[in-house]
Design an enzyme around this catalytic site. Structure first.
Site, short mmCIF file in Angstrom:
data_model
loop_
_atom_site.label_atom_id
_atom_site.label_comp_id
_atom_site.label_asym_id
_atom_site.label_seq_id
_atom_site.Cartn_x
_atom_site.Cartn_y
_atom_site.Cartn_z
N LYS A 152 19.12 -20.89 -43.38
CA LYS A 152 19.98 -19.92 -44.03
C LYS A 152 21.21 -20.62 -44.58
O LYS A 152 21.48 -21.73 -44.16
CB LYS A 152 20.35 -18.81 -43.07
CG LYS A 152 21.14 -19.29 -41.87
CD LYS A 152 21.88 -18.17 -41.19
CE LYS A 152 23.03 -17.69 -42.05
NZ LYS A 152 24.14 -17.11 -41.28
N HIS A 182 17.31 -17.22 -37.19
CA HIS A 182 17.08 -17.66 -35.80
C HIS A 182 17.18 -16.51 -34.80
O HIS A 182 16.69 -16.62 -33.69
CB HIS A 182 17.98 -18.83 -35.43
CG HIS A 182 19.40 -18.46 -35.14
ND1 HIS A 182 20.29 -18.16 -36.14
CD2 HIS A 182 20.08 -18.34 -33.98
CE1 HIS A 182 21.46 -17.87 -35.59
NE2 HIS A 182 21.37 -17.97 -34.29
N LYS A 186 14.98 -15.36 -30.74
CA LYS A 186 15.62 -15.18 -29.43
C LYS A 186 14.68 -14.44 -28.49
O LYS A 186 13.98 -13.52 -28.89
CB LYS A 186 16.95 -14.43 -29.58
CG LYS A 186 18.02 -15.29 -30.28
CD LYS A 186 19.37 -14.63 -30.30
CE LYS A 186 20.35 -15.40 -31.16
NZ LYS A 186 21.07 -16.46 -30.48
N GLU A 220 31.52 -11.93 -31.49
CA GLU A 220 31.67 -13.35 -31.17
C GLU A 220 33.13 -13.68 -30.87
O GLU A 220 34.02 -13.17 -31.55
CB GLU A 220 31.22 -14.22 -32.35
CG GLU A 220 29.73 -14.22 -32.58
CD GLU A 220 29.33 -15.21 -33.67
OE1 GLU A 220 28.83 -16.28 -33.33
OE2 GLU A 220 29.56 -14.91 -34.86
N ASP A 239 27.11 -13.47 -43.94
CA ASP A 239 26.82 -14.43 -42.88
C ASP A 239 26.00 -13.82 -41.75
O ASP A 239 25.16 -14.49 -41.15
CB ASP A 239 28.15 -14.98 -42.33
CG ASP A 239 27.95 -16.09 -41.31
OD1 ASP A 239 27.19 -17.02 -41.62
OD2 ASP A 239 28.54 -16.01 -40.21
N HIS A 244 20.90 -11.34 -39.78
CA HIS A 244 20.63 -11.09 -38.36
C HIS A 244 20.66 -9.60 -37.98
O HIS A 244 19.75 -9.09 -37.35
CB HIS A 244 21.63 -11.84 -37.48
CG HIS A 244 21.75 -13.31 -37.80
ND1 HIS A 244 20.67 -14.08 -38.13
CD2 HIS A 244 22.82 -14.14 -37.83
CE1 HIS A 244 21.07 -15.33 -38.35
NE2 HIS A 244 22.36 -15.39 -38.18
N LYS A 344 34.17 -12.02 -35.80
CA LYS A 344 34.60 -13.27 -35.17
C LYS A 344 35.90 -13.02 -34.41
O LYS A 344 36.66 -12.12 -34.77
CB LYS A 344 34.88 -14.33 -36.23
CG LYS A 344 33.72 -14.59 -37.16
CD LYS A 344 32.77 -15.58 -36.57
CE LYS A 344 31.66 -15.91 -37.53
NZ LYS A 344 30.50 -16.46 -36.85
C1 BG6 Z 1 24.83 -18.00 -37.74
C2 BG6 Z 1 26.13 -17.68 -38.45
O1 BG6 Z 1 23.74 -17.66 -38.52
O2 BG6 Z 1 24.78 -17.30 -36.52
C3 BG6 Z 1 27.30 -18.00 -37.56
O3 BG6 Z 1 26.21 -18.43 -39.64
C4 BG6 Z 1 27.17 -17.33 -36.20
O4 BG6 Z 1 28.52 -17.60 -38.18
C5 BG6 Z 1 25.82 -17.63 -35.62
O5 BG6 Z 1 28.20 -17.81 -35.36
C6 BG6 Z 1 25.58 -16.84 -34.35
O6 BG6 Z 1 24.40 -17.27 -33.74
P1 BG6 Z 1 24.22 -17.21 -32.17
O7 BG6 Z 1 22.83 -17.66 -31.94
O8 BG6 Z 1 25.25 -18.12 -31.57
O9 BG6 Z 1 24.47 -15.78 -31.78
#
Ligand code: BG6
Length: 495
Positions: A152, A182, A186, A220, A239, A244, A344
């Site tokens: 991505k 990704h 999970k 996050e 993002d 996601h 964030k």
């Molecule tokens: C990424 C984003 O795809 O996913 C990031 O670009 C984000 O900004 C991250 O922090 C979060 O992934 P995970 O697996 O840590 O929840």
């Protein structure tokens, strides 16, 4: 299990993603005996480097980032004997010739034709030139055995995503293209499918008759770190939500597939994206909220505000928080709001999906001290806690009839966290075996962009938001609380 010999060619072989995710994932697959006996990893980047130095860099990365901790010398030596470094300017087709030679060398050595996986772990503006140069340099591109993994972000808007799809599809077939999200790899996210479609008691409840509303929340604690350059042009809608969060929504809202084939599952997900009620520009203010963090304290440490982050414009209006209210316009979900939020520098890092069921139709437990029994909730906790809990009302043991909430929990606590494969392990193994179920198909990516575009355009035009509007270490901006409060709900912030 026995898989075909496999060659990985990793573009961006010295990059952050390779060090943090790809190499630790390959190493753990190797340790758990999932890799074919005959495999080769060719890491590539533009600067020259010896094999020894490359392997030493990867060794310290794996030691730092592998879920299983430090690698033993013996294991690492066995694994790293499969790694080669090859420098290449990825914008130049003639620089791809050495890959052809390496592939031929392994073919001769192994005798069985290998699968070849080109992995684009580079900045997105290189995706096309890698594909084009694989083609120009006449590297292997057999639709049955050759795959390309695209990281991505896949496009920065609908147009660019379409354009990228078009270019990739002029060189590879759709079943060769593995677009990564990704979150789909999970462990708990994969389990949602099992939970929904391997149990008979869920389906009758999983609809507008019983569900009051759904929340999908990915908060996050981290800021944007050193990614200011990328993030300031992207924002959190691109993002996190376009990919996601919308994918999580698809898994919750999809109709039962008739089988577990990659295309059947992905068809049902696309149906959800297509059923999302488009948010007209006149409604965007009432259906969404956005925010940007200011400075604050996180776990005793002072952190800067978004506008003070490295490589961020000092008056940037990029959002670091977004919340949306969505509707899935079909029979199953008519009238059930879905609330999405992500941001964030929030108080806690947690990815949680909550399905709140309707109130009981009639309350017989009337008491002066307590209100009606709380509503049932199904809480799917993806990370950091991995659990699925069903919240029920129950009698408090004792002489009086008092109620409280108890959880029926399916958690992963019995096994150590390090025992669960990371998303990248699942996804890489799927790429080796040729299973596209957990990868994004062209139409999925485009449908997600199509839905997001009006919001993106409106936000980019209307920037007057009094940013920053939430402090680091808070739960986000007030307008996000208001978005859900006006429907009589609140965000579920687990302690
Ligand atoms: C990424 C984003 O795809 O996913 C990031 O670009 C984000 O900004 C991250 O922090 C979060 O992934 P995970 O697996 O840590 O929840």
């Amino acid at each position: 299990k026995k898989y075909d010999p496999t060659i990985f060619i990793i573009f961006g072989g010295t990059g952050d993603l390779t060090k943090r995710k790809i190499m630790p994932a390959l190493y753990n697959l190797f340790l758990d005996n999932w890799l074919p006996e005959e495999f080769a990893i060719i890491g590539t980047s533009s600067s020259k480097m010896s094999n020894e130095k490359y392997i030493a860099e990867l060794f310290s990365a794996v030691n730092e980032f592998s879920r299983t901790g430090k690698a033993t010398k013996a294991d690492w030596e066995k694994f790293s004997s499969h790694i080669t470094f090859q420098d290449a300017d990825i914008t130049n087709a003639s620089a791809f010739k050495p890959f052809g030679k390496l592939i031929d060398k392994y073919k001769k050595e192994w005798k069985t034709p290998p699968s070849i996986i080109y992995y684009c772990a580079v900045a997105p503006h290189f995706f096309c030139s890698i594909a084009e140069n694989i083609n120009k340099a006449k590297l292997d591109n057999d639709p049955k055995t050759t795959r390309i993994i695209i990281e991505k972000p896949f496009g920065s808007d609908l147009e660019s995503a379409k354009d990228l799809n078009k270019k990739l599809l002029s060189i590879f077939e759709e079943n060769q293209i593995y677009r990564i999200d990704h979150y789909l790899g999970k462990e708990v996210v994969q389990n949602i499918m099992a939970f929904r479609f391997a149990n008979s008691i869920m389906e009758p409840l999983w609809n507008r008759n019983h569900v009051e509303h759904v929340q999908i929340s990915v908060t996050e604690q981290i800021g944007i770190g050193s990614r200011g350059n990328y993030f300031d042009n992207a924002g959190i809608l691109r993002d996190m939500i376009q990919n996601h969060l919308l994918q999580l929504l698809c898994i919750i809202a999809m109709e039962p597939p008739t089988n577990f084939n990659a295309d059947e599952v992905r068809n049902r997900k696309v149906d959800v994206l297509k059923a999302l009620r488009r948010i007209e520009s006149g409604k965007i203010e009432t259906m969404s909220a956005r925010g940007q963090y200011s400075s604050g304290w996180i776990e005793g440490e002072e952190v800067v505000g978004y506008r003070e982050e490295e490589k961020v414009k000092p008056h940037s209006n990029t959002e670091t928080y977004a919340a949306l209210k969505l509707h899935v316009d079909n029979w199953r979900w008519q009238g059930v709001p879905f609330y999405l939020r992500t941001g964030k520098r929030l108080f806690k890092s947690a990815s949680i999906i909550t399905i709140q069921f309707k109130e009981i139709p009639h309350n017989i437990f009337v008491s002066e001290n307590t209100g009606p029994p709380k509503q049932n909730r199904l809480v799917i906790s993806i990370q950091p806690d991995m659990a699925i809990r069903l919240q029920l009302q129950s009698k408090v043991p004792g002489l009086e009839m008092n109620l409280n909430t108890v959880d029926m929990v399916f958690d992963y606590a019995g096994s150590k966290k390090t025992d669960s494969p990371e998303a990248y392990e699942t996804l890489l193994l799927d790429a080796i075996t040729g299973d596209q179920t957990l990868f994004m198909r062209a139409d999925q990516v485009e449908a997600a962009w199509e839905f997001i575009m009006p919001i993106l355009n409106y936000w980019e035009k209307n920037t007057d938001q009094n940013f920053p509007n939430y402090a680091a270490d808070s739960w986000g901006p007030e307008n996000a609380e208001a978005l859900i409060a006006k429907d009589g709900f609140h965000w579920f912030n687990l302690p």
